[in-house]
Design a protein around this motif. Structure first.
Motif, PDB file in Angstrom:
ATOM      1  N   ILE A  77      -7.417  14.459  -1.422  1.00 52.57           N
ATOM      2  CA  ILE A  77      -6.010  13.382  -0.807  1.00 52.57           C
ATOM      3  C   ILE A  77      -5.691  13.479  -2.500  1.00 52.57           C
ATOM      4  N   TRP A  78      -6.454  13.744  -3.370  1.00 55.09           N
ATOM      5  CA  TRP A  78      -6.128  13.018  -4.720  1.00 55.09           C
ATOM      6  C   TRP A  78      -5.055  13.953  -4.719  1.00 55.09           C
ATOM      7  N   GLN A  79      -5.667  15.958  -4.431  1.00 49.25           N
ATOM      8  CA  GLN A  79      -4.299  16.618  -4.628  1.00 49.25           C
ATOM      9  C   GLN A  79      -3.144  16.061  -3.691  1.00 49.25           C
ATOM     10  N   GLN A  80      -3.392  16.017  -2.532  1.00 49.03           N
ATOM     11  CA  GLN A  80      -1.617  15.910  -1.969  1.00 49.03           C
ATOM     12  C   GLN A  80      -1.231  14.788  -2.415  1.00 49.03           C
ATOM     13  N   TRP A  81      -1.618  14.031  -3.054  1.00 46.65           N
ATOM     14  CA  TRP A  81      -1.191  12.719  -3.270  1.00 46.65           C
ATOM     15  C   TRP A  81       0.229  13.660  -5.160  1.00 46.65           C
ATOM     16  N   GLY A  82      -0.716  14.672  -5.983  1.00 45.41           N
ATOM     17  CA  GLY A  82      -0.197  15.137  -6.679  1.00 45.41           C
ATOM     18  C   GLY A  82      -0.387  14.408  -7.797  1.00 45.41           C
ATOM     19  N   LEU A  83      -1.391  13.750  -7.666  1.00 47.88           N
ATOM     20  CA  LEU A  83      -2.782  12.815  -8.583  1.00 47.88           C
ATOM     21  C   LEU A  83      -3.467  13.607  -9.757  1.00 47.88           C
ATOM     22  N   TRP A  84      -4.022  14.631  -8.731  1.00 49.04           N
ATOM     23  CA  TRP A  84      -4.748  14.866  -9.244  1.00 49.04           C
ATOM     24  C   TRP A  84      -4.460  16.427 -10.180  1.00 49.04           C
ATOM     25  N   PRO A  85      -4.685  16.775 -11.484  1.00 51.51           N
ATOM     26  CA  PRO A  85      -4.588  17.633 -12.500  1.00 51.51           C
ATOM     27  C   PRO A  85      -4.440  19.189 -11.266  1.00 51.51           C
ATOM     28  N   SER A  86      -3.158  19.916 -11.358  1.00 50.94           N
ATOM     29  CA  SER A  86      -2.946  21.065 -10.536  1.00 50.94           C
ATOM     30  C   SER A  86      -3.803  21.999 -11.079  1.00 50.94           C
ATOM     31  N   THR A  87      -3.822  22.241 -12.713  1.00 51.10           N
ATOM     32  CA  THR A  87      -4.938  22.695 -13.279  1.00 51.10           C
ATOM     33  C   THR A  87      -6.266  22.779 -13.216  1.00 51.10           C
ATOM     34  N   ALA A  88      -6.466  23.405 -11.827  1.00 52.73           N
ATOM     35  CA  ALA A  88      -8.079  23.320 -10.994  1.00 52.73           C
ATOM     36  C   ALA A  88      -9.415  23.852 -12.211  1.00 52.73           C
ATOM     37  N   ASP A  89     -10.033  22.631 -12.107  1.00 52.41           N
ATOM     38  CA  ASP A  89     -10.678  22.847 -13.240  1.00 52.41           C
ATOM     39  C   ASP A  89     -12.588  23.989 -12.271  1.00 52.41           C
ATOM     40  N   ASN A  90     -12.048  23.907 -10.811  1.00 51.10           N
ATOM     41  CA  ASN A  90     -12.688  25.170  -9.940  1.00 51.10           C
ATOM     42  C   ASN A  90     -12.171  25.271  -8.964  1.00 51.10           C
ATOM     43  N   ALA A  91     -12.781  27.002  -8.401  1.00 53.33           N
ATOM     44  CA  ALA A  91     -12.443  27.699  -7.551  1.00 53.33           C
ATOM     45  C   ALA A  91     -11.775  27.256  -6.313  1.00 53.33           C
TER      46      ALA A  91
ATOM     47  N   ILE B 204       0.941  -1.298  -0.328  1.00 53.67           N
ATOM     48  CA  ILE B 204      -0.171  -0.425  -0.171  1.00 53.67           C
ATOM     49  C   ILE B 204       0.935   1.555   0.063  1.00 53.67           C
ATOM     50  N   GLN B 205       0.729   1.816  -1.039  1.00 52.79           N
ATOM     51  CA  GLN B 205       1.722   3.688  -1.526  1.00 52.79           C
ATOM     52  C   GLN B 205       1.523   4.524  -0.589  1.00 52.79           C
ATOM     53  N   ALA B 206       0.084   3.965  -0.600  1.00 50.38           N
ATOM     54  CA  ALA B 206      -0.154   5.518   0.236  1.00 50.38           C
ATOM     55  C   ALA B 206      -1.973   5.142   0.728  1.00 50.38           C
ATOM     56  N   ILE B 207      -2.150   6.150   1.564  1.00 50.72           N
ATOM     57  CA  ILE B 207      -3.269   5.392   1.642  1.00 50.72           C
ATOM     58  C   ILE B 207      -4.039   6.605   2.804  1.00 50.72           C
ATOM     59  N   ALA B 208      -5.170   6.817   2.576  1.00 53.39           N
ATOM     60  CA  ALA B 208      -6.394   8.890   3.401  1.00 53.39           C
ATOM     61  C   ALA B 208      -7.304   8.197   3.441  1.00 53.39           C
ATOM     62  N   SER B 209      -8.046   8.441   4.766  1.00 49.54           N
ATOM     63  CA  SER B 209      -9.328   7.659   4.931  1.00 49.54           C
ATOM     64  C   SER B 209     -10.015   9.536   4.985  1.00 49.54           C
ATOM     65  N   CYS B 210     -11.292   9.224   4.175  1.00 52.08           N
ATOM     66  CA  CYS B 210     -12.358  10.890   3.397  1.00 52.08           C
ATOM     67  C   CYS B 210     -13.688  10.504   4.711  1.00 52.08           C
ATOM     68  N   SER B 211     -13.042  10.844   5.764  1.00 53.56           N
ATOM     69  CA  SER B 211     -14.199  11.052   7.108  1.00 53.56           C
ATOM     70  C   SER B 211     -14.997  12.060   6.623  1.00 53.56           C
ATOM     71  N   SER B 212     -15.715  12.731   5.695  1.00 51.02           N
ATOM     72  CA  SER B 212     -16.224  14.540   5.484  1.00 51.02           C
ATOM     73  C   SER B 212     -17.910  12.807   6.008  1.00 51.02           C
ATOM     74  N   ALA B 213     -18.443  12.547   5.836  1.00 49.56           N
ATOM     75  CA  ALA B 213     -19.131  12.136   6.171  1.00 49.56           C
ATOM     76  C   ALA B 213     -19.479  11.957   7.461  1.00 49.56           C
ATOM     77  N   LEU B 214     -18.644  11.978   8.047  1.00 52.28           N
ATOM     78  CA  LEU B 214     -19.297  11.658  10.055  1.00 52.28           C
ATOM     79  C   LEU B 214     -19.227  13.060  10.891  1.00 52.28           C
ATOM     80  N   PRO B 215     -20.506  12.881  11.395  1.00 56.79           N
ATOM     81  CA  PRO B 215     -21.340  14.327  11.653  1.00 56.79           C
ATOM     82  C   PRO B 215     -20.292  14.261  13.470  1.00 56.79           C
ATOM     83  N   ALA B 216     -20.644  15.982  12.948  1.00 56.23           N
ATOM     84  CA  ALA B 216     -19.861  15.968  14.775  1.00 56.23           C
ATOM     85  C   ALA B 216     -20.912  16.307  15.347  1.00 56.23           C
ATOM     86  N   ASP B 217     -21.991  16.423  15.027  1.00 53.51           N
ATOM     87  CA  ASP B 217     -23.504  16.641  16.056  1.00 53.51           C
ATOM     88  C   ASP B 217     -23.414  14.586  16.757  1.00 53.51           C
ATOM     89  N   GLU B 218     -25.153  14.794  17.423  1.00 56.28           N
ATOM     90  CA  GLU B 218     -25.653  14.056  18.310  1.00 56.28           C
ATOM     91  C   GLU B 218     -26.030  12.606  17.252  1.00 56.28           C
TER      92      GLU B 218
END
Lengths: 96, 714
Positions: B260-274, B179-193
């Protein structure tokens, strides 16, 4: 003094619900929390999620949260799943 | 669920079965093969097929199914075992072995000579009647060279509740490659009750390198629960992978994955959104990667060092040696005491403490929680339920109950049979359940607990229960019993354990072939355990396996008879008292009246034919299993003692009243009494006595000697 909670050895799906309730209660009562992770010998995704939740909830409720003394099991698990927020939270403590 | 563990035990089990198969095939002469050997041959393929199905190893399932059909014909006498057939079976054996080796090594299952063997099997089989079509030519590719993969793993919300942990999949992947790189995405995790601690919120993004192909990677996740979504692409298809991966989920999830993919340098830096652009600028240059390059080595190593596989025999001899050490330590302590040298005494005491620790640690090495075995059942239940079109809920309790590792291994097979049996035969069809007003979802319970020095494992269902009439009819038809047999309900239930008995009307992939319950009973008996059945028509059936705790530590109660010491498991001891003296009966009443209840007495000295005369005062130890109580009469009570059970040698296996032995601190051997057997003996003896005489009993409530001579024969 932050309120200190030391987590028990096993933090898996079996304890996750109870842990969540315990931490939620502590979060309501104390403006400063320190979670001692030194005793944790086993942790799984459910246990890690509770920590993630705590991290996030503490930020939202502007509670000062410190995750301290991570055991090798906790460190390994965070690395295994690449749990960046927890990793950063621990680094912050190590650095200070 | 720990996949690796389950997989390991499957591989080990299969290897043993194959070994047995090979030795039978090599030993057996054509005309001398016994029905039992044929049964064992059939069972080996049958079990491997079943287990392979659980792991989604379809190739193995397909092949073993054909081999099983062949063996089925052989077992039923439609075919004769000649040199040709034997050769085909041996080749089948070799092929399955090769398949399993490939699975163990994490490689593609080799196509090999599968087609040739299948063709040969097909030639030997009579024209198939409703069996599966012959396997299609295998299209497995050669093991690929190391290749790079991108994985986006969106585990469903229910994975945790279903007993699976995304981390297990990651650990398993780590065994297939790097496993060369791994990252968890936890955006779905709510911060409330609304956070639910047992719901999965994690999504994993991963870069992986290994000698695998796409099908293999996909199969890793094949049995994650529904609601999961896995996107796996070769590194070369980066663009389309990212497009797919970043389309999944809501906006927040997409954003955090993009990060995450940007950090790994795999997402093109010519970002298509601001939105993405500023984050890229601030984080890209010097943020450490989510996983340092060397980290996967570390995790690999740490999981390696966590478990060491040790040959069970080595552990046994270690335990034996530690036992000897305890005795030698005690002897040294005695010697030091007699010399009166206090420094020497002190050092032996320290040593004794250490030895005690070594002993308890060594013993606990053999003990594992049964949960390891239980954890494979959610999968079994789900698959069997789906196959049969039944909705089943499995409830597990007592998974932390510990028992000997060797027993846990041997329990997996019988438990699987029982669970499958409960779903297949126990629980009714959905329509049937609806018709009789039961909830549509059937329940299966797996429950384990310690009781009276034994481990009890229950497999229960809320299905239709056993129908004694139907069992009786079937047994008659199969010639298992004669038509004039008079049987109690328990005896009738027991018939389902008879070899070749099956009430299933149709043959499914799972059961109805007459394999199963007889094997269950044999396996449990081999562990010196018993099987009980509770059943209520319309309400369900409970199979209760009662197993001894071989090699476990139990709290024992030491009693003395003459010069011998015996151990009674403390859990079975209810109370102790002095035996009331009744002069007219030479001090030997046959029963006591204890607080209004009759307590049969068993004189250990007489029962075990020990020499010597009882002292003036004797003691009664009241022991109980279930609802039966018996008073054991012994000379003296010595108190509690933590006891290491050593199984008896094979010479003494048949002994009914002794379940094991132990070594006391002073080096003496004490025998452990088999309370169940003693109670059975005493109650039977009491029942036969009771039929002969009916007299009042001396009361034990008071310690006063009895003056009235009631218990002597009149």
């Amino acid at each position: 003094m932050p309120h200190l909670i030391t987590l028990a050895a096993e933090q898996t799906i079996y304890q996750a619900q109870a842990l969540h309730q315990q931490l939620a209660a502590a979060l309501r009562e104390h403006p400063q929390l320190e979670i001692d992770l030194s005793q944790v010998e086993e942790i799984d995704s459910a246990g890690a999620q509770v920590l993630l939740w705590l991290h996030r909830a503490a930020q939202q409720q502007s509670c000062q949260l410190t995750l301290s003394h991570p055991s090798p099991a906790v460190r390994d698990f965070i690395r295994l799943l690449g749990l960046q927020p927890l990793h950063n939270a621990l680094e912050a403590v190590d650095g200070s | 669920m720990d996949l690796e563990l389950a997989m390991q035990s499957f591989l080990q089990e299969s290897a043993e079965l194959l070994e047995e198969m090979e030795s039978i095939l090599l030993d057996a002469e054509a005309d001398s093969i016994t029905a039992e050997q044929l049964g064992a041959l059939f069972r080996s393929m049958h079990t491997i097929k079943g287990s392979a199905g659980l792991f989604g190893l379809d190739e193995i399932v397909r092949f073993t199914h054909q081999a099983e059909n062949l063996l089925d014909q052989l077992r039923d006498g439609h075919l004769q075992l000649d040199a040709e057939l034997s050769g085909v079976l041996l080749r089948s054996h070799d092929h399955v072995k090769a398949q399993l080796a490939a699975v163990a090594a994490g490689q593609a299952i080799p196509a090999g000579e599968q087609d040739n063997i299948l063709a040969d099997i097909a030639a030997l089989l009579p024209p198939p009647a409703g069996s599966l079509p012959p396997a299609e030519p295998s299209s497995q590719a050669e093991p690929a060279a190391d290749s790079d993969w991108l994985l986006s793993l969106r585990f469903g919300p229910e994975v945790l509740r279903n007993g699976m942990d995304p981390a297990s999949f990651v650990r398993y992947l780590a065994t297939l490659g790097q496993i060369q790189a791994i990252a968890s995405c936890s955006s779905a995790l709510p911060a409330d009750e609304s956070f639910d601690a047992e719901r999965n919120y994690l999504r994993l993004e991963m870069q992986f390198r290994g000698a695998v192909d796409e099908a293999q990677l996909a199969s890793v996740f094949e049995f994650a629960s529904e609601g999961s979504q896995f996107i796996i692409s070769p590194r070369a298809q980066l663009a389309s992978h990212l497009q797919q991966a970043l389309q999944a989920g809501d906006a927040a999830e997409q954003q955090s994955c993009r990060d995450i993919w940007q950090q790994w340098g795999l997402w093109p830096s010519t970002a298509d959104n601001a939105v993405a652009a500023p984050t890229l600028v601030t984080t890209a240059p010097d943020t450490r990667p989510a996983l340092p390059a060397g980290a996967d080595h570390k995790t690999g190593r740490s999981s390696e060092s966590k478990f060491i596989k040790v040959e069970a025999g080595k552990l046994d001899s270690l335990i034996n040696l530690v036992g000897e050490l305890v005795i030698a330590g005690a002897a040294a302590n005695l010697l030091a005491r007699s010399h009166g040298s206090s420094p020497l005494l002190e050092s032996t005491v320290v040593m004794a403490g250490l030895i005690e620790q070594i002993r308890s640690h060594t013993l606990s090495m053999r003990m594992v929680p049964i949960g390891e075995t239980f954890s494979r059942f959610p999968r079994v239940v789900r698959d069997v339920g789906q196959e049969l079109g039944k909705s089943i809920k499995l409830e597990i309790s007592g998974a932390e109950t510990e028992l000997d590792k060797s027993m846990v291994d041997k329990l997996a097979d019988p438990l699987t049979h029982l669970v499958r049996n409960a779903i297949d035969h126990g629980i009714e069809d959905v329509q049937q359940r609806r018709a009789i007003g039961k909830p549509e979802q059937g329940h299966v319970w797996l429950n384990a607990y310690h009781e009276s020095g034994s481990v009890v494992i229950e497999v229960a269902d809320d299905g239709g229960g056993l129908d004694p009439q139907r069992i009786l009819a079937k047994a008659l038809q199969r010639g298992i019993i004669s038509s004039d047999a008079l049987l109690s309900e328990q005896d009738i239930y027991r018939l389902i354990f008879a070899a070749g008995f099956s009430t299933a009307e149709r043959i499914s992939n799972l059961s109805g072939r007459g394999v199963g319950l007889d094997v269950v009973q044999k396996n449990i008996e081999a562990l010196r355990g018993t099987v009980e059945i509770d059943s209520e028509i319309g309400l369900g059936t409970t199979f209760r396996l009662r197993l001894p705790l071989t090699l476990a530590i139990i709290d024992g109660f030491l009693v003395e008879v003459g010069s011998s010491t015996f151990v009674i498991p403390l859990e079975t001891v209810v109370e102790c008292m002095e035996l009331p003296v009744t002069p007219g009966d030479h001090g030997r009443p046959e029963r006591l009246q204890l607080r209004g209840e009759i307590l049969p007495l068993l004189y250990l000295r007489q029962f075990l034919e020990l020499e010597g005369q009882p002292g003036r005062r004797q003691n009664v130890v009241v022991i109980q299993t279930g609802s039966n109580r018996v008073g054991l009469v012994v000379d003296a009570l010595q108190g509690e003692f933590q006891t290491v059970i050593k199984p008896l040698g094979s010479l003494f296996r048949h002994l009914k009243a002794i379940s094991g032995s132990t070594i006391l601190g002073n080096g003496a051997v004490a025998l452990i009494l088999d309370v169940l057997a003693l109670i059975q003996h005493a109650t039977q003896q009491e029942a036969s006595r009771y039929a002969l005489e009916q007299e009042p009993y001396p009361a034990a409530g008071s310690r006063q000697p009895h003056n009235n001579d009631t218990s002597s024969g009149k």
